[in-house]
Scaffold this motif. Structure first.
Motif, mmCIF file in Angstrom:
data_model
loop_
_atom_site.group_PDB
_atom_site.id
_atom_site.type_symbol
_atom_site.label_atom_id
_atom_site.label_comp_id
_atom_site.label_asym_id
_atom_site.label_seq_id
_atom_site.Cartn_x
_atom_site.Cartn_y
_atom_site.Cartn_z
ATOM 1 N N PHE A 190 -8.539 -5.187 3.828
ATOM 2 C CA PHE A 190 -7.332 -5.169 3.006
ATOM 3 C C PHE A 190 -6.656 -6.529 3.044
ATOM 4 O O PHE A 190 -6.546 -7.139 4.109
ATOM 5 N N ASN A 191 -6.206 -6.985 1.905
ATOM 6 C CA ASN A 191 -5.568 -8.292 1.800
ATOM 7 C C ASN A 191 -4.199 -8.134 1.152
ATOM 8 O O ASN A 191 -4.088 -7.567 0.060
ATOM 9 N N PHE A 192 -3.160 -8.631 1.839
ATOM 10 C CA PHE A 192 -1.795 -8.529 1.342
ATOM 11 C C PHE A 192 -1.039 -9.820 1.618
ATOM 12 O O PHE A 192 -1.387 -10.579 2.527
ATOM 13 N N VAL A 193 0.001 -10.014 0.853
ATOM 14 C CA VAL A 193 0.992 -11.050 1.138
ATOM 15 C C VAL A 193 2.337 -10.351 1.271
ATOM 16 O O VAL A 193 2.620 -9.381 0.558
ATOM 17 N N ALA A 194 3.157 -10.818 2.210
ATOM 18 C CA ALA A 194 4.483 -10.230 2.407
ATOM 19 C C ALA A 194 5.462 -11.334 2.776
ATOM 20 O O ALA A 194 5.080 -12.358 3.355
ATOM 21 N N LEU A 232 -11.535 -3.344 -4.648
ATOM 22 C CA LEU A 232 -10.935 -2.012 -4.788
ATOM 23 C C LEU A 232 -9.435 -2.169 -4.933
ATOM 24 O O LEU A 232 -8.792 -2.881 -4.146
ATOM 25 N N VAL A 233 -8.869 -1.493 -5.914
ATOM 26 C CA VAL A 233 -7.457 -1.683 -6.209
ATOM 27 C C VAL A 233 -6.874 -0.393 -6.758
ATOM 28 O O VAL A 233 -7.575 0.426 -7.361
ATOM 29 N N GLY A 269 -4.705 -3.730 -2.754
ATOM 30 C CA GLY A 269 -3.476 -2.990 -2.978
ATOM 31 C C GLY A 269 -3.687 -1.855 -3.960
ATOM 32 O O GLY A 269 -4.775 -1.684 -4.499
ATOM 33 N N GLY A 270 -2.626 -1.100 -4.071
ATOM 34 C CA GLY A 270 -1.314 -1.325 -3.519
ATOM 35 C C GLY A 270 -1.038 -0.545 -2.255
ATOM 36 O O GLY A 270 -1.940 -0.023 -1.569
ATOM 37 N N ARG A 311 7.097 -1.875 1.377
ATOM 38 C CA ARG A 311 6.274 -2.539 2.373
ATOM 39 C C ARG A 311 4.810 -2.454 1.954
ATOM 40 O O ARG A 311 4.489 -1.832 0.947
ATOM 41 N N ILE A 312 3.905 -3.058 2.724
ATOM 42 C CA ILE A 312 2.514 -3.126 2.280
ATOM 43 C C ILE A 312 1.787 -1.792 2.385
ATOM 44 O O ILE A 312 0.781 -1.580 1.715
#
Length: 251
Positions: A39-43, A78-79, A187-188, A219-220
């Motif tokens: 999983f890849n996120f930015v916060a 995957l999204v 995401g999400g 939040r993520i």
């Protein structure tokens, strides 16, 4: 434009693309044929996952550089449907140079694209489908409206992976059946939360953006009350100026 300088924490040596690809290798233990889910996120520093409704607003050049590199080695992206609607995803998701490099590595030129939508709230006439470089896979639930399912079957491969909701274990099986074992999840939050609840999160790549966003952004991860704490192992800390690029593996 020169690439943003990314270094390992405590080091001044700039990391090239080969260094970053090695740092983000798919070095996970075998899962008996099930896919590995990254999983890849930015916060933001205060925990916001979006600004003005888009996660991309929080990223900088370093985050975008890493984002592209992570896509370059994935077999499938995957999204969730909400992310497709808010962030775009039309047309090629990797560059021509990346497609050439992937072919040299024995990968499909373009990663597969799979979207999770229990309600099938997707427009079959949108650019996501009409400009898709590869036929998308839509993972949905048996309770989805029949009319929407029939319309989407004309522009995508549609697989039922659950009764009322998309069950992560069934989604994993559908991906594995297509030979997609390296899965980059972009995401999400509800998708992330459901995979946490199912124990199917193998890795979290988190860009910590040096901004304060306040507001009402979520939040993520979301939507899974009662889930037990999952301990993570910090694999590395990279930095680009004040931006931190964190990689965690599940224990």
């Amino acid at each position: 434009m020169s690439a943003p300088v990314i270094t390992a924490a405590g080091s001044e040596r700039a990391l090239g693309d080969a260094d970053l690809l090695a740092a983000y290798g798919w070095d996970h233990p075998a899962h008996s044929g099930r896919p590995v889910f990254r999983f890849n996120f930015v916060a933001s520093a205060d925990g916001a996952v979006t600004w003005n409704g888009r996660s991309g607003e929080l990223g900088d050049d370093a985050d975008r550089r890493l984002f592209a590199l992570l896509r370059s080695t994935a077999q499938v992206i995957l999204v969730g449907a909400g992310t497709v609607r808010s962030e775009g995803y039309a047309g090629d998701l990797v560059s021509a140079q990346t497609r050439s490099w992937r072919t040299e590595q024995g990968l499909a030129a373009h990663p597969g694209v799979a979207v999770v939508s229990a309600a099938l709230d997707l427009d079959p006439g949108s650019a996501f489908f009409t400009e898709a470089p590869v036929k998308p896979l839509v993972l949905t639930a048996a309770a989805a409206p029949r009319g929407r399912l029939a319309a989407l079957e004309k522009v995508a491969d549609v697989v039922v992976a659950g009764a009322d909701t998309v069950e992560p274990a069934l989604a994993a099986r559908a991906l594995a059946q297509r030979g997609w074992l390296r899965v980059l999840c972009e995401g999400g939050p509800r998708l992330f939360g459901s995979f946490q609840a199912a124990g199917l999160v193998d890795e979290l790549c988190l860009t910590l953006s040096p901004v304060l966003a306040a507001g009402s952004s979520g939040r993520i991860g979301a939507g899974t009350p009662g889930v037990q704490l999952a301990r993570l192992r910090l694999q590395h800390v990279l930095r680009a100026g004040d931006t931190l690029l964190l990689r965690y593996l599940t224990r």
